[in-house]
Design a protein around this motif. Structure first.
Motif, PDB file in Angstrom:
ATOM      1  N   GLU A   7       0.829  -1.205   0.000  1.00  0.00           N
ATOM      2  CA  GLU A   7       0.000   0.000   0.000  1.00  0.00           C
ATOM      3  C   GLU A   7       0.870   1.263   0.000  1.00  0.00           C
ATOM      4  OE1 GLU A   7      -3.304   0.355  -0.175  1.00  0.00           O
ATOM      5  OE2 GLU A   7      -3.610  -1.803  -0.345  1.00  0.00           O
ATOM      6  N   HIS A   8       2.085   1.135   0.467  1.00  0.00           N
ATOM      7  CA  HIS A   8       3.047   2.241   0.410  1.00  0.00           C
ATOM      8  C   HIS A   8       3.902   2.159  -0.855  1.00  0.00           C
ATOM      9  CE1 HIS A   8       5.997   5.213   1.834  1.00  0.00           C
ATOM     10  NE2 HIS A   8       6.925   4.353   1.461  1.00  0.00           N
ATOM     11  N   THR A   9       4.467   1.000  -1.124  1.00  0.00           N
ATOM     12  CA  THR A   9       5.425   0.876  -2.235  1.00  0.00           C
ATOM     13  C   THR A   9       4.772   1.074  -3.602  1.00  0.00           C
ATOM     14  OG1 THR A   9       5.147  -1.541  -2.245  1.00  0.00           O
ATOM     15  CG2 THR A   9       6.940  -0.639  -0.919  1.00  0.00           C
ATOM     16  N   ALA A  10       3.476   0.768  -3.726  1.00  0.00           N
ATOM     17  CA  ALA A  10       2.814   0.889  -5.024  1.00  0.00           C
ATOM     18  C   ALA A  10       2.427   2.319  -5.370  1.00  0.00           C
ATOM     19  CB  ALA A  10       1.566   0.000  -5.050  1.00  0.00           C
ATOM     20  N   ARG A  11       2.487   3.202  -4.394  1.00  0.00           N
ATOM     21  CA  ARG A  11       2.097   4.595  -4.660  1.00  0.00           C
ATOM     22  C   ARG A  11       3.317   5.413  -5.077  1.00  0.00           C
ATOM     23  NH1 ARG A  11      -3.016   5.589  -3.416  1.00  0.00           N
ATOM     24  NH2 ARG A  11      -4.087   4.050  -2.101  1.00  0.00           N
ATOM     25  N   TRP A  13       4.961   7.901  -4.243  1.00  0.00           N
ATOM     26  CA  TRP A  13       5.425   8.869  -3.265  1.00  0.00           C
ATOM     27  C   TRP A  13       6.840   9.330  -3.613  1.00  0.00           C
ATOM     28  CZ3 TRP A  13       1.163  10.054  -1.178  1.00  0.00           C
ATOM     29  CH2 TRP A  13       0.282   9.140  -0.614  1.00  0.00           C
ATOM     30  N   ARG A  14       7.132  10.563  -3.345  1.00  0.00           N
ATOM     31  CA  ARG A  14       8.469  11.107  -3.593  1.00  0.00           C
ATOM     32  C   ARG A  14       9.511  10.540  -2.613  1.00  0.00           C
ATOM     33  NH1 ARG A  14       8.680  15.878  -6.441  1.00  0.00           N
ATOM     34  NH2 ARG A  14      10.868  15.278  -6.681  1.00  0.00           N
ATOM     35  N   ILE A  15       9.046  10.036  -1.467  1.00  0.00           N
ATOM     36  CA  ILE A  15       9.986   9.497  -0.488  1.00  0.00           C
ATOM     37  C   ILE A  15      10.796   8.344  -1.053  1.00  0.00           C
ATOM     38  CG2 ILE A  15       8.385   7.819   0.547  1.00  0.00           C
ATOM     39  CD1 ILE A  15      10.842  10.090   2.464  1.00  0.00           C
ATOM     40  N   HIS A  16      10.246   7.631  -2.038  1.00  0.00           N
ATOM     41  CA  HIS A  16      10.977   6.509  -2.633  1.00  0.00           C
ATOM     42  C   HIS A  16      12.307   6.963  -3.235  1.00  0.00           C
ATOM     43  CE1 HIS A  16       7.370   4.294  -1.941  1.00  0.00           C
ATOM     44  NE2 HIS A  16       6.723   4.695  -3.016  1.00  0.00           N
ATOM     45  N   GLU A  17      12.358   8.206  -3.688  1.00  0.00           N
ATOM     46  CA  GLU A  17      13.561   8.706  -4.362  1.00  0.00           C
ATOM     47  C   GLU A  17      14.752   8.822  -3.425  1.00  0.00           C
ATOM     48  OE1 GLU A  17      12.717  12.386  -6.488  1.00  0.00           O
ATOM     49  OE2 GLU A  17      10.612  11.785  -6.701  1.00  0.00           O
ATOM     50  N   ILE A  18      14.510   8.958  -2.134  1.00  0.00           N
ATOM     51  CA  ILE A  18      15.618   9.247  -1.218  1.00  0.00           C
ATOM     52  C   ILE A  18      15.836   8.175  -0.147  1.00  0.00           C
ATOM     53  CG2 ILE A  18      15.411  11.735  -1.569  1.00  0.00           C
ATOM     54  CD1 ILE A  18      14.055  11.852   1.219  1.00  0.00           C
TER      55      ILE A  18
END
Length: 198
Positions: A7-11, A13-18
């Motif tokens: 539910e988090h990883t599939a969205r 979100w910009r947080i994935h970039e860092i």
């Protein structure tokens, strides 16, 4: 309520970039119904009122006090183990648009430093002798114009000691700390959403 990590990883979100070198520890759906523009109000409420020493029931308050006492005894939270000392702040990794934008409010009662704030997400970080951690709050649509907050906890343990620490506190986080946090957030948010002081 704890939900699937997807539910988090599939969205997007910009947080994935860092946080590619961080482990996604938990994802929680927060009991915070609101409208499309509610994240800023929710973040202001959480950062201003989520103080475990005040707003949690006694088991969680006792654990919180014990953790800080142990940290003081063993030096876990000394400045040399924090952000910009043991680890660089993740603000150094932010793309220009996030670095130049608002970071969001400072926390009252929790040792987190804000990273960035957008219309639908906000992130803050902390570091000590045990881990470098990130709290990410996303504002997720439910349909029909309704939204809710979703919290993800990402960590990078500090070596073997950090991994041992995370394993040791896991039962306390799931059985005591997170349930208290969810109840406090729900209580505070409903008071704000109803127009009453939190």
């Amino acid at each position: 309520m704890r939900i699937a990590k997807s539910e988090h990883t599939a969205r997007p979100w910009r947080i994935h970039e860092i946080t590619r070198d961080f482990t996604l520890e938990d994802v929680w759906r927060l009991p915070t119904p609101g409208g499309p523009d509610g994240l800023q109000l929710f973040v202001a409420d959480v950062t201003g009122t989520t103080d475990p020493s005040v707003n949690w029931a006694w088991p969680a308050r006792a654990l919180w006090k014990l953790r800080w006492k142990l940290g003081a005894w063993f030096g876990w939270d000394d400045p040399e183990h924090g952000l910009k000392a043991r680890v660089p702040t993740l603000r150094d990794r932010l793309p220009d648009d996030l670095r130049d934008g608002p970071s969001g409010p400072e926390f009252a009662g929790l040792p987190f430093a804000p990273l960035y704030q957008l219309h639908d997400e906000w992130a803050a970080e902390m570091a000590n002798r045990t881990v470098h951690g990130v709290m990410h709050i996303g504002w997720v649509p439910d349909g029909d114009g309704r939204y809710h907050a979703q919290m993800a906890v990402l960590v990078r343990p500090n070596g073997f000691f950090g991994r041992l620490y995370m394993a040791a506190i896991a039962p306390f986080r799931y059985w005591i700390v997170y349930p208290q946090l969810m109840r406090a957030m729900e209580r505070e948010w409903r008071a704000v959403a109803d127009g009453a002081p939190a």
